[in-house]
Design an enzyme around this catalytic site. Structure first.
Site, PDB file in Angstrom:
ATOM      1  N   ALA A 252      -4.086  10.664 -13.414  1.00 26.44           N
ATOM      2  CA  ALA A 252      -4.733   9.425 -12.921  1.00 26.44           C
ATOM      3  C   ALA A 252      -3.875   8.549 -11.858  1.00 26.44           C
ATOM      4  O   ALA A 252      -4.248   7.592 -11.608  1.00 26.44           O
ATOM      5  CB  ALA A 252      -5.070   8.475 -14.304  1.00 26.44           C
ATOM      6  N   ALA A 253      -2.928   9.194 -11.531  1.00 27.39           N
ATOM      7  CA  ALA A 253      -2.080   8.365 -10.654  1.00 27.39           C
ATOM      8  C   ALA A 253      -2.856   8.122  -9.281  1.00 27.39           C
ATOM      9  O   ALA A 253      -2.912   7.163  -8.691  1.00 27.39           O
ATOM     10  CB  ALA A 253      -0.853   9.249 -10.303  1.00 27.39           C
ATOM     11  N   GLY A 254      -3.665   9.250  -8.731  1.00 29.08           N
ATOM     12  CA  GLY A 254      -4.566   8.990  -7.647  1.00 29.08           C
ATOM     13  C   GLY A 254      -5.531   8.060  -8.028  1.00 29.08           C
ATOM     14  O   GLY A 254      -5.972   7.258  -7.061  1.00 29.08           O
ATOM     15  N   ASP A 255      -6.370   7.866  -9.426  1.00 28.10           N
ATOM     16  CA  ASP A 255      -7.328   7.113  -9.495  1.00 28.10           C
ATOM     17  C   ASP A 255      -6.698   5.667  -9.719  1.00 28.10           C
ATOM     18  O   ASP A 255      -7.368   4.593  -8.998  1.00 28.10           O
ATOM     19  CB  ASP A 255      -7.786   7.236 -10.799  1.00 28.10           C
ATOM     20  CG  ASP A 255      -8.320   8.999 -11.160  1.00 28.10           C
ATOM     21  OD1 ASP A 255      -8.861   9.411  -9.982  1.00 28.10           O
ATOM     22  OD2 ASP A 255      -8.455   9.450 -12.143  1.00 28.10           O
TER      23      ASP A 255
END
Ligand code: RIB
Length: 318
Positions: A252-255
């Protein structure tokens, strides 16, 4: 009054298994822990907006089951407006996530109820589309719905952000849709899949971004994991280094990056400033376990930015 960010996308229950290393094909290994964490790219992005103090409304679909209830409750507790979420007939979407000792992940998503996020449901909630300022999408709901939302959003004059994840192959996104996207935000692998460029090197990255610009996208923002992000548009390209951090789980780093970026835009930050803010938010997310459980507050992000300024490790390269 804060500007509203409408997130149309997926909600999944993440089944996270931690292990020292990923299993090879055909191999069985012993893992360390198993946990169930609220996830789904759409829900993670909406959750980020709300946790950072933005105004998030979510359109998406869960099943009539415990996972669905839990996902809905978690988003509401974070401050996301969830009253228009649909309850479908299929089971709530689920993701199987492997996280290795270095914090890398591998994810398989079973879309379940996310597939019921259809055009008639979007039409029922047309007023939300008309009222918001920003529309953010990913690619875990039916493509025809994504393209429909993008068309409507542009017709209503909204800023459209597409995070093409999981990325479809070249040709899957209709040409007319690209022209309606203000920001497309692939990571390196997604850029490769989307455009067919051969690798993730600097030259290919610029070539891939160039192909998307030629199709009419306003801005291409490629996230580079621990390297940061690159913004490519008609003015040229700008590189934004990541903030220093100790990664334990990159899920979820991209989210988090995407949600933080749109929150900053809605707060009237200029694009470069919004990217620095998003880099700082993502650096906190990777230092914690899980998807929505790893999202920072606005105060935490401001602390990281202040520290980065102090260390002078926040420079932009044109
Ligand atoms: O980007 C991470 C997310 O991808 C996870 O939460 C999982 O549900 C999948 O959607």
């Amino acid at each position: 009054m804060k500007k509203t960010i409408l997130v149309a996308g997926s909600l999944n229950m993440d089944m996270v298994m931690e292990m020292a290393r990923m299993p090879a094909v055909g191999e069985t290994i012993l893992g360390d822990t198993l946990s169930y964490v609220p996830g789904g790219k759409g829900a993670n992005q909406a959750c980020t907006v709300a946790k950072l103090g933005g105004r998030a409304v979510m359109l998406g679909c869960v099943g009539r089951d415990d996972f669905g209830e839990s996902l809905r409750g978690n988003l509401a507790a974070a401050g996301v407006e969830v009253s228009k979420l649909k309850t479908g007939e299929s089971s709530t979407g689920a993701a199987s996530i492997y996280v290795d000792g270095a914090g890398n992940n591998s994810i398989v998503v079973i879309r379940g109820a996310n597939e019921e996020c259809d055009i008639s449901y979007i039409d029922q909630n047309d007023s939300l589309l008309r009222q918001c300022s920003y529309v953010m999408l990913q690619m875990e709901i039916p493509y025809e719905t994504i393209f429909y939302v993008i068309k409507k959003a542009k017709e209503y004059g909204k800023v459209v952000i597409l995070n093409p994840a999981p990325a479809p192959g070249p040709g899957a996104i209709p040409e007319e849709i690209y022209k309606k996207i203000d920001f497309i935000t692939p990571n390196e692998t997604e850029l490769k899949t989307l455009t067919g460029v051969p690798d993730c090197g600097r030259e290919s990255l610029e070539k891939g971004a160039g192909l998307l610009l030629e199709k009419g996208v306003g801005n291409v923002m490629v996230t580079l994991g621990e390297q940061g992000a690159v913004l490519v548009n008609a003015q040229g390209s700008m590189y934004f280094p990541a903030m220093r951090t100790m990664a334990v789980d990159t899920t979820a780093a991209g989210d988090c990056f995407n949600g933080a970026f749109v929150t900053a835009l809605a707060d009237d930050m200029a694009v470069p400033e919004a990217i620095r803010f998003a880099n700082a938010a993502a650096s906190v997310a990777v230092s914690r376990k899980g998807a929505q459980s790893s999202i920072p507050s606005a105060e935490e992000v401001q602390r990281v930015l202040a520290e980065a300024k102090h260390n002078d490790d926040n420079k932009v390269t044109v």
